[in-house]
Scaffold this motif. Structure first.
Motif, PDB file in Angstrom:
ATOM      1  N   PHE A   4      36.750 194.840  59.718  1.00 11.76           N
ATOM      2  CA  PHE A   4      37.659 193.734  59.975  1.00 11.76           C
ATOM      3  C   PHE A   4      39.082 194.236  59.810  1.00 11.76           C
ATOM      4  CE2 PHE A   4      33.630 192.126  58.578  1.00 11.76           C
ATOM      5  CZ  PHE A   4      33.353 191.174  59.541  1.00 11.76           C
ATOM      6  N   ASN A   5      39.968 193.802  60.691  1.00  8.73           N
ATOM      7  CA  ASN A   5      41.334 194.299  60.685  1.00  8.73           C
ATOM      8  C   ASN A   5      42.329 193.162  60.568  1.00  8.73           C
ATOM      9  OD1 ASN A   5      40.728 197.184  61.342  1.00  8.73           O
ATOM     10  ND2 ASN A   5      39.763 196.167  63.078  1.00  8.73           N
ATOM     11  N   VAL A   6      43.317 193.344  59.734  1.00  9.56           N
ATOM     12  CA  VAL A   6      44.387 192.381  59.524  1.00  9.56           C
ATOM     13  C   VAL A   6      45.693 193.162  59.492  1.00  9.56           C
ATOM     14  CG1 VAL A   6      45.223 190.513  58.047  1.00  9.56           C
ATOM     15  CG2 VAL A   6      42.805 191.111  58.014  1.00  9.56           C
ATOM     16  N   GLU A   7      46.724 192.606  60.077  1.00 15.12           N
ATOM     17  CA  GLU A   7      48.046 193.225  60.006  1.00 15.12           C
ATOM     18  C   GLU A   7      48.952 192.334  59.160  1.00 15.12           C
ATOM     19  OE1 GLU A   7      51.788 194.527  62.873  1.00 15.12           O
ATOM     20  OE2 GLU A   7      50.035 193.566  63.747  1.00 15.12           O
ATOM     21  N   ILE A   8      49.596 192.924  58.179  1.00 17.80           N
ATOM     22  CA  ILE A   8      50.541 192.214  57.320  1.00 17.80           C
ATOM     23  C   ILE A   8      51.934 192.739  57.642  1.00 17.80           C
ATOM     24  CG2 ILE A   8      51.224 191.721  54.922  1.00 17.80           C
ATOM     25  CD1 ILE A   8      48.403 190.673  55.673  1.00 17.80           C
ATOM     26  N   THR A   9      52.869 191.830  57.912  1.00 19.02           N
ATOM     27  CA  THR A   9      54.247 192.257  58.196  1.00 19.02           C
ATOM     28  C   THR A   9      55.213 191.507  57.293  1.00 19.02           C
ATOM     29  OG1 THR A   9      54.471 190.653  60.000  1.00 19.02           O
ATOM     30  CG2 THR A   9      53.771 192.878  60.599  1.00 19.02           C
ATOM     31  N   GLN A  27      53.825 187.634  57.150  1.00 19.60           N
ATOM     32  CA  GLN A  27      52.837 187.105  58.084  1.00 19.60           C
ATOM     33  C   GLN A  27      51.527 187.863  57.967  1.00 19.60           C
ATOM     34  OE1 GLN A  27      54.430 187.225  62.061  1.00 19.60           O
ATOM     35  NE2 GLN A  27      55.598 185.366  61.738  1.00 19.60           N
ATOM     36  N   TRP A  28      50.448 187.112  58.143  1.00 16.89           N
ATOM     37  CA  TRP A  28      49.123 187.707  58.273  1.00 16.89           C
ATOM     38  C   TRP A  28      48.743 187.547  59.736  1.00 16.89           C
ATOM     39  CZ3 TRP A  28      45.960 184.617  54.060  1.00 16.89           C
ATOM     40  CH2 TRP A  28      46.471 184.872  52.790  1.00 16.89           C
ATOM     41  N   ARG A  29      48.522 188.635  60.429  1.00 19.62           N
ATOM     42  CA  ARG A  29      48.066 188.578  61.813  1.00 19.62           C
ATOM     43  C   ARG A  29      46.602 189.015  61.828  1.00 19.62           C
ATOM     44  NH1 ARG A  29      51.865 188.296  65.173  1.00 19.62           N
ATOM     45  NH2 ARG A  29      53.130 189.879  64.143  1.00 19.62           N
ATOM     46  N   LEU A  36      49.281 183.672  60.382  1.00 23.50           N
ATOM     47  CA  LEU A  36      49.499 182.739  59.283  1.00 23.50           C
ATOM     48  C   LEU A  36      50.770 183.118  58.551  1.00 23.50           C
ATOM     49  CD1 LEU A  36      45.890 182.727  57.803  1.00 23.50           C
ATOM     50  CD2 LEU A  36      46.918 180.985  59.248  1.00 23.50           C
ATOM     51  N   ARG A  37      51.556 182.111  58.191  1.00 25.34           N
ATOM     52  CA  ARG A  37      52.735 182.348  57.354  1.00 25.34           C
ATOM     53  C   ARG A  37      52.256 182.441  55.919  1.00 25.34           C
ATOM     54  NH1 ARG A  37      56.945 177.940  58.014  1.00 25.34           N
ATOM     55  NH2 ARG A  37      55.180 176.774  57.255  1.00 25.34           N
ATOM     56  N   ALA A  38      52.615 183.517  55.256  1.00 24.56           N
ATOM     57  CA  ALA A  38      52.149 183.746  53.897  1.00 24.56           C
ATOM     58  C   ALA A  38      53.326 184.056  52.979  1.00 24.56           C
ATOM     59  CB  ALA A  38      51.145 184.895  53.875  1.00 24.56           C
ATOM     60  N   SER A  39      53.086 183.920  51.695  1.00 19.71           N
ATOM     61  CA  SER A  39      54.091 184.188  50.671  1.00 19.71           C
ATOM     62  C   SER A  39      53.354 184.301  49.347  1.00 19.71           C
ATOM     63  CB  SER A  39      55.103 183.038  50.619  1.00 19.71           C
ATOM     64  OG  SER A  39      56.115 183.279  49.674  1.00 19.71           O
TER      65      SER A  39
END
Length: 148
Positions: A4-9, A27-29, A36-39
């Motif tokens: 599974f792949n996720v990109e965090i920017t 962001q979590w892509r 998703l907007r993350a913090s």
């Protein structure tokens, strides 16, 4: 096996009025294209309008348990009409004195089409779902299930 792949920017942005002047917003892509907007959590200088990793973990545990429960119930002849969970997680110091999610509490409310399982059968369905949940098997915090 599955990957599974996720990109965090994240990019530096100022936070007015705070001694550490960086925003925790990022962001979590996800592989399916969702962003998703993350913090961090609000208690840790995060944006309350964004998802935080702790909420993401609790949601992942709850979602995995539900999906596994649906599969187990179906195999045992019980048709689920609806499933709702009011899951919570506790962030506290673990045995090593480090902050961690130390417990996840699931509070599912389930309705069935046709025959519903007895209380004992329902407990067995939850036990099997918990035992076979990929995410539940991946964390060290205990996952508890409150009976409805």
């Amino acid at each position: 096996m599955s990957d599974f792949n996720v990109e965090i920017t994240w990019q530096r942005a100022a936070r007015a009025g705070h001694p550490d002047d960086y925003s925790r917003a990022h962001q979590w892509r996800l592989a399916g294209g969702q962003t998703l907007r993350a913090s961090s959590a609000p208690d840790y200088a995060g944006d309350p309008d964004h998802t935080n990793p702790e909420e993401g973990l609790i949601a992942a545990v709850s979602s995995c348990h539900m999906l596994t429960f649906l599969a187990v119930a179906e195999k045992r002849g019980f048709k689920v009409a609806s499933y709702r969970d009011q899951a919570t997680g506790t962030l506290a110091k673990n045995a090593q004195g480090r902050m961690a999610v130390t417990e996840v509490m699931l509070r599912p409310t389930i309705t069935f089409v046709g025959a519903a399982p007895s209380a004992e059968e329902l407990d067995k369905l939850h036990e099997s779902a918990h035992r076979n949940c990929f995410i539940g098997n991946s964390i060290t915090a205990p996952v508890r299930i409150a009976s409805a």
